[in-house]
Design a protein around this motif. Structure first.
Motif, PDB file in Angstrom:
ATOM      1  N   ASP A 159      43.568  38.428  47.188  1.00  0.00           N
ATOM      2  CA  ASP A 159      43.055  38.112  45.809  1.00  0.00           C
ATOM      3  C   ASP A 159      42.671  39.531  45.036  1.00  0.00           C
ATOM      4  N   TYR A 160      42.488  39.559  43.240  1.00  0.00           N
ATOM      5  CA  TYR A 160      42.182  40.833  43.023  1.00  0.00           C
ATOM      6  C   TYR A 160      41.113  40.297  41.266  1.00  0.00           C
ATOM      7  N   LEU A 180      41.884  38.092  38.261  1.00  0.00           N
ATOM      8  CA  LEU A 180      43.307  38.777  37.874  1.00  0.00           C
ATOM      9  C   LEU A 180      44.330  37.551  37.691  1.00  0.00           C
ATOM     10  N   GLY A 181      44.730  36.981  36.981  1.00  0.00           N
ATOM     11  CA  GLY A 181      45.485  35.812  36.599  1.00  0.00           C
ATOM     12  C   GLY A 181      47.182  36.351  36.707  1.00  0.00           C
ATOM     13  N   ASP A 230      48.430  48.579  31.223  1.00  0.00           N
ATOM     14  CA  ASP A 230      49.110  47.129  31.508  1.00  0.00           C
ATOM     15  C   ASP A 230      48.899  46.749  33.091  1.00  0.00           C
ATOM     16  N   VAL A 231      48.374  45.764  33.745  1.00  0.00           N
ATOM     17  CA  VAL A 231      47.842  45.674  34.554  1.00  0.00           C
ATOM     18  C   VAL A 231      48.356  44.022  35.067  1.00  0.00           C
ATOM     19  N   ALA A 236      54.993  38.371  44.096  1.00  0.00           N
ATOM     20  CA  ALA A 236      54.530  38.344  45.745  1.00  0.00           C
ATOM     21  C   ALA A 236      53.927  38.663  45.971  1.00  0.00           C
ATOM     22  N   GLY A 237      52.156  39.567  44.570  1.00  0.00           N
ATOM     23  CA  GLY A 237      51.241  39.241  45.187  1.00  0.00           C
ATOM     24  C   GLY A 237      50.913  40.261  44.894  1.00  0.00           C
ATOM     25  N   ARG A 238      51.316  40.979  44.351  1.00  0.00           N
ATOM     26  CA  ARG A 238      50.864  42.716  44.484  1.00  0.00           C
ATOM     27  C   ARG A 238      50.403  43.487  43.063  1.00  0.00           C
ATOM     28  N   VAL A 239      49.725  44.339  43.107  1.00  0.00           N
ATOM     29  CA  VAL A 239      49.351  44.284  41.699  1.00  0.00           C
ATOM     30  C   VAL A 239      49.924  45.858  41.250  1.00  0.00           C
TER      31      VAL A 239
END
Length: 684
Positions: A159-160, A180-181, A230-231, A236-239
């Protein structure tokens, strides 16, 4: 070594407590293989060789790994780079050309496959952080739609959580931490400056980090104009976080563009550790006078406003010197026809009615009193009611054929015009050369709203501002500068490379300031944070807080006094002199020590923090919003070295580090708005 290359196409950048691994992936694009705890070369190489995965339909294996993604090809992440050529082509594909590592600086050079465009990606180790920026060189005309400084790719976690600061005028620096959504969260500013609404900094963690534990990835941008972060949380789950200045522009053949620096860091020891690393970086690597101690200042604005003249400024200077102030700053209203905010901006000569013989007598008397002299200016602005505007109405930002917008009865000068920047430097240079001025409060009280057709106006304005400040600092090396923009509207590592402190907020209410200063300290050090003690009731909130409380809040930064000293009672003046003397004994600890947030103002009615430097600690405690007279819990000091003994420098009382880490430091507070400052020294 700061930079090693365990194999072709792989590079390891090492800070004192982290490692950053970049390598070439498919299509010759640079990828982040690791950003986190220290690793050796063999482990770094193994991480670089981990497959990205095949990628599912509608997804790209590059997304979330690529250091500088473009907006075409097999990638769907927010691009860091977008180009458009005169024939309409936007696809770019890079061919790796070369790499060079010079000490702490890595350069990766790429050429576009079919176009005469080169890209250099820069990585540099700077203390605890890795600095990144990009350089574009055009061998043919190209429109640059977007050119960020970096795309930061933290590793995949379950999660983030995103940390940032937000706000508005008088409510800057409100810290927000929230999950973070999916999709993109954009932070940014279109207000000419970094703005009070957001600041170009963010932090990411997996949702479990605390003040003292857990992994934190953080980055900031050294730019004082239009910007964005821009976050993006990808399917795929990465940030990935794309950080850059927000302007488009065109490069002609033979021209080049270098982006601002974005700096990033990792820590495994929580948000407090991240802040301390940022503070060291800014003090030691960015700020031009970071090793100095900032003086105690007095500012005349809240005492006299626009009603200032030589007589009342002299009277205030006498009182400020008697309290122990070291710098006297005369604020707005000393020049031109400036008797209100309706006129005078742009006419930077002393008002003859208020200063019949100029500023010389006031400056001389301030110096005789043992203080240095400082002055307020707002160089980027002009009132329509001014001699400057009547002579040069074309110098302001405006859209031809459209009504213009005024804010605070003023317009913004177009610094992108060379003659305007030259005029600004000329009168500032003459002012500083003609008077013994030690300090300039550089204000900016409105954004640009009518910039005209040039899409690069914001970058041109900021670059011209930087050039003027750089030249003034070079020509007047003993003058110190403060950045102000209606409070905290222009604060970032870029302006801090050219100024010595900043004004975080026009809100001087001490209760509000506890929250403002907590958010400010996430990135910026106390050495940069001007904090005033002003009158009660506060002009903005009406709060009547004790003078002791107001002082203790302001003493947690660069102490300033901003009240009407003519209204202070003898008892208040005596207490102020005592607090100022106490601050001078501990300011080296505050301004250069390491910050430990012991209890958050956002989550406790008994916030507390400490600064530690060598064998000294300054501990601040407040009760704010405390109810029912309940006993407060003394803050614990777990960061002190084990098996040491500490003495209160004022009372002589002694405690062991074990006692302070378990029981805490009891200051005997119980009433709302009680406060305490304890100066501890290590017993040899």
């Amino acid at each position: 070594m700061p930079i090693t290359s365990p194999a072709f196409g792989c590079w390891v950048l090492r800070t004192p407590g982290s490692a950053y691994v970049v390598h070439l992936g498919g299509e010759d694009v640079p990828l982040t293989a690791h950003w986190g705890a220290p690793v050796d070369d063999d482990t770094a190489l193994a991480l670089a060789r981990v497959p990205l995965g095949p990628g599912r339909g509608w997804e790209s294996p590059l997304d979330g790994h690529e250091e500088y993604p473009s907006d075409r090809g097999l990638r769907f992440a927010t691009p860091a780079l977008a180009l458009r050529f005169p024939d309409g082509q936007r696809t770019v594909r890079w061919r790796f050309v070369s790499a060079s590592a010079d000490g702490e600086h890595l350069r990766l050079v790429f050429a576009e496959l079919t176009r005469a465009v080169r890209l250099v990606l820069h990585h540099r180790v700077a203390g605890d952080v890795v600095e990144r920026w990009a350089e574009l060189a055009a061998g043919e005309p190209v429109e640059v739609l977007r050119a960020d400084s970096a795309a930061w790719c933290p590793p995949r976690r379950e999660d983030y959580r995103l940390s940032s600061v937000h706000g508005r005028w008088a409510a800057e620096w409100q810290l927000r931490r929230e999950p973070l959504g999916d999709g993109v969260v954009r932070l940014g500013s279109r207000r000419t400056t970094t703005s009070p609404m957001h600041n170009p900094w963010f932090a990411l963690d997996d949702g479990t980090a605390t003040e003292t534990a857990g992994e934190v990835w953080s980055a900031a941008l050294a730019w004082s104009g239009t910007w964005h972060i821009d976050v993006e949380r990808q399917p795929a789950g990465r940030v990935v976080a794309a950080v850059g200045a927000g302007a488009s522009f065109t490069l002609a053949a033979g021209e080049a563009h270098t982006t601002p620096v974005s700096a990033g860091l990792w820590t495994g020891d929580g948000f407090g550790s991240a802040s301390r690393m940022w503070h060291r970086y800014l003090r030691e690597r960015v700020m031009p006078s970071g090793a100095e101690l900032r003086p105690v200042l007095y500012n005349s604005w809240e005492a006299t406003g626009f009603r200032l003249d030589e007589a009342n400024q002299l009277a205030l200077a006498e009182r400020a010197a008697a309290l122990g102030c070291e710098l006297f700053v005369m604020d707005d209203g000393w020049f031109g026809a400036r008797v209100s905010d309706h006129a005078g901006l742009g006419d930077w000569t002393p008002n003859p009615d208020r200063f019949p013989t100029g500023l010389g007598p006031l400056v001389a008397r301030v110096t005789e009193l043992g203080m240095r002299f400082g002055i307020w200016v707002e160089p980027e602005m002009v009132n329509p009611d001014s001699d400057l505007y009547r002579a040069h109405p074309d110098w302001v930002y405006a859209t031809p054929g459209y009504p213009r917008h005024e804010l605070r009865n003023q317009l913004v000068l177009n610094l992108g015009r060379p003659e305007v920047a030259a005029w600004l430097h000329g009168w500032m240079d003459a002012l500083l050369a003609g008077h013994d001025i030690a300090f300039v409060k550089w204000d900016m009280n409105r954004p640009v709203t009518d910039p005209g057709p040039d899409p690069s106006w914001s970058a041109a304005h900021t670059s011209a501002l930087y050039a003027v400040l750089d030249r003034l600092r070079s020509d007047h090396p003993t003058v110190r500068f403060e950045s102000c923009a209606s409070g905290g509207g222009r604060v970032d590592p870029g302006i801090l490379a050219r100024t010595d402190q900043v004004w975080p907020s026009d809100n001087t209410d001490a209760s509000d300031r506890l929250h403002i200063q907590e958010g400010f300290g996430q990135l910026y050090p106390a050495r940069a944070m001007t904090a005033w003690v002003t009158d009660a009731p506060n002009f903005l909130t009406g709060n009547r807080l004790p003078l002791r409380f107001r002082f203790h809040v302001a003493m947690a930064g660069v102490l300033g006094i901003g009240g009407d000293l003519a209204r202070w009672t003898p008892d208040e003046q005596a207490e102020a002199a005592t607090r100022i003397a106490q601050y001078k004994r501990i300011r080296h600890v505050v301004q250069h020590g390491e910050l430990h947030r012991l209890r958050s103002a956002a989550r406790s009615t008994a916030p507390a923090l400490a600064y530690a430097l060598d064998d000294e600690v300054a501990v601040f405690q407040w009760l704010d919003g405390h109810r029912y007279g309940e006993p407060y819990v003394p803050p614990r000091l777990p960061f002190l070295p084990a098996s040491t003994t500490w003495e209160d420098a004022d009372t002589g009382a002694r405690c062991t580090s074990a006692f302070l880490a378990t029981h805490g430091l009891d200051a005997g507070m119980f009433r709302n708005h009680d406060s305490a400052l304890t100066h501890l020294r290590r017993v040899p």
